[in-house]
Scaffold this motif. Structure first.
Motif, mmCIF file in Angstrom:
data_model
loop_
_atom_site.group_PDB
_atom_site.id
_atom_site.type_symbol
_atom_site.label_atom_id
_atom_site.label_comp_id
_atom_site.label_asym_id
_atom_site.label_seq_id
_atom_site.Cartn_x
_atom_site.Cartn_y
_atom_site.Cartn_z
ATOM 1 N N UNK A 356 65.651 -57.909 -3.270
ATOM 2 C CA UNK A 356 64.708 -58.094 -4.368
ATOM 3 C C UNK A 356 63.568 -58.971 -3.864
ATOM 4 N N UNK A 357 62.536 -59.079 -4.650
ATOM 5 C CA UNK A 357 61.350 -59.833 -4.259
ATOM 6 C C UNK A 357 61.495 -61.276 -4.716
ATOM 7 N N UNK A 358 61.842 -62.153 -3.771
ATOM 8 C CA UNK A 358 61.967 -63.576 -4.089
ATOM 9 C C UNK A 358 60.743 -64.357 -3.641
ATOM 10 N N UNK A 359 59.734 -63.651 -3.156
ATOM 11 C CA UNK A 359 58.532 -64.314 -2.679
ATOM 12 C C UNK A 359 57.823 -65.026 -3.826
ATOM 13 N N UNK A 360 57.348 -66.223 -3.556
ATOM 14 C CA UNK A 360 56.594 -66.974 -4.560
ATOM 15 C C UNK A 360 55.120 -66.640 -4.396
ATOM 16 N N UNK A 361 54.568 -65.961 -5.400
ATOM 17 C CA UNK A 361 53.192 -65.489 -5.291
ATOM 18 C C UNK A 361 52.571 -65.421 -6.684
ATOM 19 N N UNK A 362 51.288 -65.776 -6.734
ATOM 20 C CA UNK A 362 50.546 -65.753 -7.990
ATOM 21 C C UNK A 362 49.345 -64.831 -7.836
ATOM 22 N N UNK A 363 49.120 -63.986 -8.859
ATOM 23 C CA UNK A 363 47.970 -63.084 -8.859
ATOM 24 C C UNK A 363 47.303 -63.157 -10.230
ATOM 25 N N UNK A 364 45.973 -63.095 -10.218
ATOM 26 C CA UNK A 364 45.229 -63.138 -11.478
ATOM 27 C C UNK A 364 44.018 -62.224 -11.378
ATOM 28 N N UNK A 365 43.782 -61.479 -12.458
ATOM 29 C CA UNK A 365 42.619 -60.610 -12.576
ATOM 30 C C UNK A 365 41.790 -61.101 -13.766
ATOM 31 N N UNK A 443 69.255 -67.056 -5.146
ATOM 32 C CA UNK A 443 69.518 -67.231 -6.575
ATOM 33 C C UNK A 443 68.791 -66.224 -7.450
ATOM 34 N N UNK A 444 68.124 -65.229 -6.870
ATOM 35 C CA UNK A 444 67.401 -64.259 -7.671
ATOM 36 C C UNK A 444 65.937 -64.632 -7.815
ATOM 37 N N UNK A 445 65.307 -64.151 -8.880
ATOM 38 C CA UNK A 445 63.882 -64.407 -9.053
ATOM 39 C C UNK A 445 63.538 -64.454 -10.538
ATOM 40 N N UNK A 446 62.385 -65.037 -10.821
ATOM 41 C CA UNK A 446 61.841 -65.118 -12.178
ATOM 42 C C UNK A 446 60.413 -64.592 -12.117
ATOM 43 N N UNK A 447 60.100 -63.647 -12.975
ATOM 44 C CA UNK A 447 58.767 -63.066 -13.004
ATOM 45 C C UNK A 447 58.135 -63.300 -14.375
ATOM 46 N N UNK A 448 56.941 -63.870 -14.363
ATOM 47 C CA UNK A 448 56.215 -64.154 -15.600
ATOM 48 C C UNK A 448 54.879 -63.429 -15.582
ATOM 49 N N UNK A 449 54.662 -62.597 -16.574
ATOM 50 C CA UNK A 449 53.393 -61.883 -16.745
ATOM 51 C C UNK A 449 52.734 -62.367 -18.031
ATOM 52 N N UNK A 450 51.444 -62.650 -17.955
ATOM 53 C CA UNK A 450 50.742 -63.132 -19.138
ATOM 54 C C UNK A 450 49.353 -62.517 -19.182
ATOM 55 N N UNK A 451 48.781 -62.511 -20.374
ATOM 56 C CA UNK A 451 47.423 -62.016 -20.543
ATOM 57 C C UNK A 451 46.734 -62.803 -21.647
ATOM 58 N N UNK A 452 45.441 -62.938 -21.506
ATOM 59 C CA UNK A 452 44.632 -63.724 -22.434
ATOM 60 C C UNK A 452 43.336 -62.973 -22.720
#
Length: 757
Positions: A356-365, A443-452
């Motif tokens: 799974x993808x455990x990479x710590x990465x932030x993306x914003x558009x 330990x797995x991963x946590x993914x947070x998606x948000x929009x404003x």
């Protein structure tokens, strides 16, 4: 030979022919003669007299009158330019249009320079309040959050970063220090394009036109109960009357630790621990053979030697920011559109062994769009829409927790992993010295998606037909934010090597399961959202009177805002947060020498009783530009500019403490009493008071500020010094003087705190 009469006749024929050709040219094509008229104003919509307007073809020149009006002759295709000291030249070409409404922009740093203030704009020279701006170019750095780029760039603004985790590395901002109790109560009010309560970190720096902070009472009083901690004003870019201007920016950045703690290596640790044990009269923990075997490194699973800092952190990570914008328009409609992308990697390591993808990465558009239109000669319409989409991926364990475990895990405790991707441990409990590397990678991963989405629409109507300089404006804004978090976390089985018999007959490690776990990823989710409505209506007046020597402005404004949390945890939090009130300002300036200003805010909130719901918060200020006095001329070669200003006033604050602090809260399912004994026991529930209400009111901040501004060395050095005193009284605090025998579960809040800056 021609006689005199013949020559006269020939001359008359030539003159008649020339007049005919001129008449023909006047009625056809580009030679048509036109009368071009217009009115010139500054960005505050105040007319500017004395502007030089020139036709570059004919060199005809005129000057705007006291009403900012000009008129001159031209033909189609002529270039007209308006110039004045302290303003940027304004040029246009004559076509079919002969009436022009021109806004001239002041030169940056000139006496005509216009700056953003609360609910409006003012000439910089006329300011009596303490405020500061930052050069936008200085904050165009590849960082995820704008707040992280502001520290040290604006006097009076303090920023503290709590974490370097991608996407979460925004800074806590304070204006002139901490002014009340509680981190959440010290944040300044952020206003973007005139709308309160927006997120400073939601915007790409390339889309920002100006950034200003307001510090003292004169600058913030119009915000009443919301301005006690200072105000941050942000305006986004607008269009221009020009051909489309396309721009692309790309920034590449490298992030690294400025400093990391130096931990002891394996040899130092074992020798120092032995020394400490022996000094305490105990046996050493590590024999010399154990130390030698560890340093030899030929049995890393039995004698581990791990540098945990290098194991979980990389030396550097990359980030990048790209922005594309388009800007342009005509005299009646201008536009600005911006698209931005930001990506940031982490200094945390991932081993790539997991499925799974455990990479710590932030993306914003990001998306920004502003459209400004002149519906009529007196009616303007502005529409702005901004927004973003973000995605943050992090390990299943908080990275701060993994770092804390590094500080508690010595280098010879266990290896990073056993063969077969098995997780080492030394205890059955997950909380007892867990493997830092395993916490990050297994330990797995946590993914947070948000929009404003931010939106604001404003209509401005010029009411000069009623009163010269009078205008009205209505602003409505709707903002919505949504966030969705998916938790795919697991707790793997952990293993321990049998130190008495470390190897099996086939040479493999003899590992024992000390805690059973699960290989499959779990699933849980959480949602969060809010929406905000903001309404504002104002009357504005600005005019020069009595031969331009006296300049007065006035503003009266009503506003109301509402915020609703869609996933509130309790009933009080689910109720709308509302605030409404009036704001006013009056300013007077005489010959750019003497300035006076009065501001007030009258605001109310649902958080207090009806009798205490509204508060009145006034302020006044005065300024004196000494360098504009005649007696200052002898020292003007030393000091080119000198200004003194003073402000005094009150600002309110309703933050801190619990919501609806005047209400007494009860729990109808509280633990009651039990009667009887043994099998005859019978329990009865009860009603208990959980929070006691008290007659809380607004806290008040009394702000005073004295400022000195001067320029020297031929205007090359500018200095601003402010002396300020801020005393806040009535700060919300829990009463700490009530003894336990009073019988209160929770001490009630009261307006008890006093803080002085």
């Amino acid at each position: 030979m021609f006689t005199k009469n013949k020559l006269l006749c020939l001359g008359m024929v030539v003159i008649l022919c020339c007049n005919a050709f001129a008449l023909l040219a006047q009625n056809t094509g580009a030679g048509q003669r036109l009368t071009v008229t217009g009115t010139i104003k500054d960005p505050m919509s105040v007319v500017i007299p004395g502007i030089n307007v020139q036709n570059l073809r004919s060199n005809q020149t005129t000057i705007t009158n006291l009403d900012g009006f000009f008129s001159l002759e031209a033909i189609k295709g002529d270039s007209i330019v308006a110039t004045h000291i302290g303003y940027k030249p304004y040029a246009f070409v004559v076509s079919d249009r002969i009436e022009f409404a021109i806004t001239m922009e002041p030169e940056v740093g000139s006496l005509n320079d216009v700056v953003v203030v609360g609910y409006g704009q003012q000439k910089k020279i006329s300011l009596v309040g303490a405020q500061a701006s930052v050069n936008i170019e200085d904050i165009k750095t590849p960082v995820a959050n704008l707040s992280a780029a502001l520290s040290g760039r604006i006097a009076g603004l303090i920023g503290v970063q709590r974490t370097g985790l991608p996407g979460s590395n925004g800074a806590d901002l304070w204006i002139r220090g901490i002014s009340t109790f509680g981190n959440n109560s010290n944040s300044p009010l952020v206003i973007v394009d005139g709308v309160m309560g927006r997120d400073i970190n939601a915007f790409d720096p390339e889309d920002i036109a100006s950034f200003t902070i307001l510090k003292d009472a004169s600058a913030t009083a119009v915000y009443g109960v919301a301005g006690a901690n200072g105000v941050i004003l942000i305006t986004t870019k607008r269009g221009r009357a020009s051909k489309p201007n396309l721009m692309f920016n790309y920034n590449q950045g490298i992030t690294a630790f400025t400093k990391t703690p130096e931990l002891t290596n394996a040899q130092e640790y074992m020798e120092l621990r032995n020394e400490a044990l022996v000094a305490s009269g105990l046996d050493p923990a590590y024999s010399q053979d154990y130390i030698d075997s560890t340093l030899a490194g030929n049995q890393p699973y039995l004698y581990p030697n791990v540098d945990w800092m290098k194991t979980i952190f990389t030396n550097a990570a990359m980030n990048r920011r790209a922005n594309f914008s388009a800007r342009g328009g005509s005299d009646n409609a201008q536009y600005y559109v911006g698209l931005a992308y930001y990506e940031e990697g982490s200094l945390l390591r991932t081993d790539g062994l997991q499925s799974y993808d455990a990479d710590t990465r932030f993306r914003r558009y990001n998306f920004t769009s502003n459209v400004n239109m002149n519906w009529t000669k007196t009616t303007k319409f502005d529409l702005g829409v901004q927004g973003y989409i973000t995605n943050l991926n992090t390990p299943g364990t908080n990275p701060q927790e993994a770092f804390n475990r590094v500080m508690q895990t010595h280098p010879v405790l266990y290896p990073t992993m056993y063969p077969g991707n098995l997780l080492p441990a030394v205890n059955q409990s997950l909380d007892a010295q867990p493997n830092p590397y395993g916490l990050l990678t297994q330990r797995g991963f946590i993914n947070t998606a948000s929009n404003q989405v931010y939106s604001n629409a404003r209509i401005t109507q010029d009411l000069k037909g009623i009163l010269k300089g009078l205008s009205a404006s209505v602003l409505y804004s709707f903002d919505a934010w949504n966030s969705h978090t998916i938790n795919r976390v697991r707790d793997r089985s952990s293993y321990q090597i049998d130190r008495g018999n470390p190897y099996n007959a086939d040479g493999s490690l003899n590992l024992t399961v000390i805690r059973e776990g699960a290989e499959n990823l779990g699933y849980s989710r959480s949602n969060n959202a809010n929406r905000k409505n903001y309404l504002e209506a104002s009357l504005n007046y600005a005019n020069n009177i009595i031969n331009q020597d006296h300049h007065i402005t006035g503003m009266l404004l009503f506003n109301r805002r509402e915020e609703i949390y869609a996933f509130a945890d309790d009933l009080p939090s689910s109720l709308p947060y509302r605030m409404q009130g009036l704001a006013g300002r009056a300013t007077y300036a005489y010959k750019d020498k003497y300035f006076a200003e009065f501001n007030f805010g009258y605001n109310g909130s649902e958080n207090f009783t009806p009798d205490n719901r509204f508060g009145f918060f006034p302020s006044f200020g005065a300024g004196w530009v000494v360098s504009n006095e005649d007696f200052f001329e002898p020292v003007s070669n030393v000091l080119q500019f000198l200004k003194l200003r003073y402000s005094n006033g009150y600002i309110g604050s309703g933050s801190g403490g619990r919501r609806f602090g005047f209400l007494t809260l009860v729990n109808s399912n509280a633990t009651g009493y039990t009667f009887g004994y043994g099998n005859q026991e019978t329990g009865y529930g009860g009603v208990a008071i959980t929070d006691y209400g008290s007659n809380v009111v607004w806290s008040k901040s009394h702000k005073q500020n004295f400022g000195v501004e001067f320029k020297t060395l031929g205007n090359r050095l500018s200095v601003t010094v402010d002396f300020f005193n801020d005393k806040r009284t009535g700060v919300f605090l829990n009463r700490g003087s009530l003894p336990d025998y009073v019988g209160l579960n929770n001490s009630p809040y009261g307006n008890l705190g006093v803080i002085t800056n």
